[in-house]
Design an enzyme around this catalytic site. Structure first.
Site, PDB file in Angstrom:
ATOM      1  N   LYS A  57       3.831  -4.537  -2.876  1.00 28.36           N
ATOM      2  CA  LYS A  57       4.106  -4.096  -3.913  1.00 28.36           C
ATOM      3  C   LYS A  57       4.447  -2.149  -3.832  1.00 28.36           C
ATOM      4  CE  LYS A  57       5.431  -7.507  -6.085  1.00 28.36           C
ATOM      5  NZ  LYS A  57       6.180  -7.838  -6.546  1.00 28.36           N
TER       6      LYS A  57
ATOM      7  N   SER B 225       1.192 -10.765   2.789  1.00 29.99           N
ATOM      8  CA  SER B 225       2.122 -10.203   1.764  1.00 29.99           C
ATOM      9  C   SER B 225       1.172  -9.659   1.118  1.00 29.99           C
ATOM     10  CB  SER B 225       2.749 -10.880   1.143  1.00 29.99           C
ATOM     11  OG  SER B 225       2.316 -11.673  -0.013  1.00 29.99           O
TER      12      SER B 225
END
Length: 505
Positions: free
Chosen positions: A51, A305
């Site tokens: 992110k 992720s």
């Protein structure tokens, strides 16, 4: 195709705060699947998630006036850390609105990265609404977690790195989907350079907003979403992201909680790292895709992720991983309540390992047992055992995929309702914070008598409860109206076989 997105990816600035993460080979999973399996390690970012790429790229593309005014974001974890880190690096004041149930480790992390935390609401939607309100009142710039062209471009640098790092043709890339930011960026870039590479989007089964949008031809809002994989718990795919994904994604795969838990274990076995549920989602989808299409001998890349997982949640993950890998079956078996019946049942189990056994006397003629068994996931062992038990006259109910059985009933086996038709059973989900359970009990028990109750903390931001309430058929409408007023999401489980066989009348 999507040339503006490709241009933004090539121009994206991410490496002031992000690193180029490695692509690591699988030691065990690839051999088991008969394919070359590669992991793109976004769990190794400074904020343990991808992110920070998109957040920083959005921040550096703000005007001087927007930066001077300060920025605001709503997030329960990964995006919050990305915005806080990027804003601090640029000398920009950041405010992060987080739901009150957000675990302390994530709140503390955002503060340590320089973000001002505002705790508001019980859910992400409530936090996001408050962030928008503060944004308007204070003239702040809102940094969206996924639905922004510059955020998408920042995440797209992952695809750029994959194409640089893997020096041979890639057959398929598996990317997790929440709102679609990482999937849109990665798929746009890889499809531009290598149209023959398949892009497989992977969603949690209980928050599959992209799958719903693909079916409808436009973004749609799911009426409710699951919360186990909180990193992808999004009800509506982004408008910008969908415009890209509808053209670049070859297939959408959805995965269950158990399949994600099994994938967390697979990643740990290969890399000795522990991912969050959303972090292992692409791996879970890859396994499911390989099985569904009988894929062999291909080169497959899965994006790992993130790794922002609460330590106490690992207990739940370890419990469910074996079921997700189909190495454990949960069965309800009715056997005669006579001497020697249990021994006969065990002899039919043979050399299979019994992982769990629950029983309490209830009827003079029949015993109902709750049993967990270790099985071979490949040979059809579960189906063969069930067939053998049924052929021997033992009634079997397969509860392996029954959420109530796995989360609640296995801890509650003990007795039945005293009177037929005297109670209703409901499963609840409510925000997990100090005092929440007491408040829930006060409101639930204020009008209806609770005859059975089970709650267990799984280290998540939401509590899960199974409760039986004394009410006859004529009172059901009034009861459910009352439960709706309590304000927590609930499901009627009165006819669930796990409940009827072990707790109901």
């Amino acid at each position: 195709m999507h040339s503006e997105t490709i241009k933004r990816i090539l121009q994206a600035r991410v490496y002031d705060v992000a690193i180029q993460t490695p692509v690591d080979s699988s030691r065990f999973l690839g051999a088991r699947l008969g394919n070359e399996v590669l992991y793109k390690r976004e769990d190794l970012q400074p904020v343990y998630s991808f992110k920070n790429r998109g957040a920083y790229n959005k921040l550096v593309n703000l005007s001087d006036a927007e930066r001077a005014a300060g920025v605001i974001a709503a997030s329960a974890g990964n995006h919050a850390q990305g915005v806080a880190k990027g804003a601090t690096a640029l000398g920009v004041r950041s405010t992060i609105v987080m739901p009150r149930p957000t675990p302390a480790i994530k709140v503390d992390s955002v503060r340590s990265l320089g973000g001002q935390v505002v705790l508001h609401g019980d859910t992400f939607d409530e936090a996001a609404a408050h962030a928008r309100k503060l944004c308007a009142e204070q003239g702040l710039t809102f940094i969206h977690p996924f639905d922004d062209p510059f955020t998408i471009a920042g995440q797209g640098t992952i695809g750029m790195e994959i194409m640089r790092q893997v020096n041979h043709p890639i057959d398929a890339v598996f990317v997790p989907v929440g709102g679609g930011g990482i999937a849109a960026g990665v798929s746009a870039y890889i499809k531009y350079l290598s149209p023959e590479t398949k892009i497989i989007a992977v969603e949690a089964e209980d928050s599959a907003c992209l799958k719903a949008a693909m079916a409808a031809g436009k973004p749609v809002t799911l009426p409710e979403i699951g919360i186990f994989a909180d990193g992808v718990a999004v009800a509506t795919v982004g408008t910008h992201t969908f415009e890209i994904l509808k053209d670049t994604v070859d297939e959408v795969v959805t995965c269950t909680t158990d399949e994600m838990c099994a994938a967390i274990k697979d990643v740990y076995d290969d890399l000795r790292c522990i991912t969050e549920p959303a972090g292992a989602l692409a791996v879970a989808g890859m396994k499911k895709y390989v099985e569904a299409h009988a894929i062999q001998g291909q080169r497959l890349v899965a994006v790992v992720s993130g790794a922002n997982v609460n330590f106490d949640r690992l207990r739940h993950v370890s419990e469910r991983a074996e079921i997700g890998e189909r190495r454990e079956a949960i069965l309800s078996v009715a056997i005669p309540e006579t001497a020697g019946s249990f021994r006969r049942f065990c002899s039919m189990i043979g050399d299979r390992n019994i992982t769990e056994f629950n029983y309490r006397f209830a009827r003079a003629d029949q015993a109902q047992i709750f049993v967990g068994l270790s099985l071979d996931p490949v040979s059809g062992d579960r189906e063969a055992l069930i067939a053998d038990l049924n052929a021997a006259g033992l009634k079997v109910t397969d509860l392996t995929d029954n959420e109530v059985a796995k989360v609640h009933i296995r801890h509650m086996v003990g007795g039945h309702a005293p009177q037929a038709g005297s109670e209703r059973c409901y499963r609840f989900q409510f925000p997990e914070r100090p005092g929440a359970l007491l408040k829930f009990l006060d409101r639930l028990g204020g009008r209806w008598n609770i005859s059975a109750f089970h709650y267990r903390n799984h280290g998540a931001a939401y509590g899960r409860v199974l409760a039986a309430l004394q009410a006859d058929a004529s009172e059901v409408a009034e009861l459910e109206h009352y439960l709706a007023d309590v304000g927590y999401q609930f499901w009627d489980e009165t006819d669930n076989p796990a409940f009827t066989q072990f707790l109901g009348s």
